[in-house]
Design an enzyme around this catalytic site. Structure first.
Site, PDB file in Angstrom:
ATOM      1  N   LEU A   1      17.316 -15.467  74.061  1.00 33.13           N
ATOM      2  CA  LEU A   1      17.625 -14.377  73.024  1.00 33.13           C
ATOM      3  C   LEU A   1      17.755 -15.114  71.514  1.00 33.13           C
ATOM      4  CD1 LEU A   1      18.991 -11.518  72.722  1.00 33.13           C
ATOM      5  CD2 LEU A   1      21.072 -12.516  73.184  1.00 33.13           C
ATOM      6  N   ALA A   2      18.120 -16.195  71.518  1.00 35.79           N
ATOM      7  CA  ALA A   2      18.211 -16.851  70.114  1.00 35.79           C
ATOM      8  C   ALA A   2      18.260 -18.220  70.070  1.00 35.79           C
ATOM      9  CB  ALA A   2      19.820 -16.157  69.449  1.00 35.79           C
TER      10      ALA A   2
ATOM     11  N   HIS B   1      15.070 -20.899  80.394  1.00 32.03           N
ATOM     12  CA  HIS B   1      16.342 -21.748  80.787  1.00 32.03           C
ATOM     13  C   HIS B   1      16.415 -22.310  82.286  1.00 32.03           C
ATOM     14  CE1 HIS B   1      20.482 -22.931  81.777  1.00 32.03           C
ATOM     15  NE2 HIS B   1      20.606 -23.092  80.346  1.00 32.03           N
TER      16      HIS B   1
END
Lengths: 121, 121
Positions: free
Chosen positions: A72-73, A11
């Site tokens: 995470l997803a 990110h």
């Protein structure tokens, strides 16, 4: 000759220290795959961008490129933004097969490691 | 009697499916720590919030509470927002010892699992 590149896609954040875990992952991947070119790219706030990392890998001769989201997803970024980036990168580098892996949090081994850590001592 | 709660703290997203990896981690933690109360909380876009999860655990009798951030690293949310939430939660529940673990991405086992997955086949 087939030459592989692996781009770890994270990110990004304002604090430079935020990138340390991603860099640790990159160092371990490099040990596991010494023949591959391993790099880290960011969605925002840090450089290089995913497009820059893909262009650099292609310029260095990569013919296969695996993008692995350190997320995470599959949230909105991965569902909306990354496919657009990916399509543009494929158009710029027709000689390079670019594939996008599922987010690390989708992997059973990663889930297991997160659980062991979360369970604590 | 000491009663432990573990709250897995994830970012949250609009897509309900985003929470699945976090719920898989929670299910594995529950197996590893059957005596603990395990739940998932979110920073935004999903419920419950961290404050709600902490309040629920304390209301259910938890005397020790471990918050584990399911984040790659300690970004702005964990550096700025969570300490404020934590201080408020501690003030509301003086009988509960609340501690905040480092982000899962800081754990060597998690880094190793992410690297193995990223290295691919």
């Amino acid at each position: 000759m087939s030459q592989e590149a692996i781009v770890l896609f994270a990110h990004g954040a304002r604090d430079p220290a935020w990138a340390l875990p991603a860099r640790r992952v990159a160092a371990e991947v490099q040990k596991l795959r010494p023949e591959a070119s391993v790099s880290v790219a960011f969605l925002e706030l840090m450089a290089p961008s995913l497009a820059e990392a893909v262009d650099a890998a292609a310029a260095a001769g990569a013919t296969r490129l695996r993008i692995v989201p350190l997320f995470l997803a599959q949230g909105g970024h991965l569902q909306r933004d990354v496919p657009v980036l990916l399509e543009a990168a494929r158009a710029r580098h027709p000689g390079c097969r670019i594939e996008l892996a599922a987010a690390v949090g989708e992997d059973a081994g990663v889930v297991h490691a997160m659980a062991r850590y979360s369970a604590g001592g």
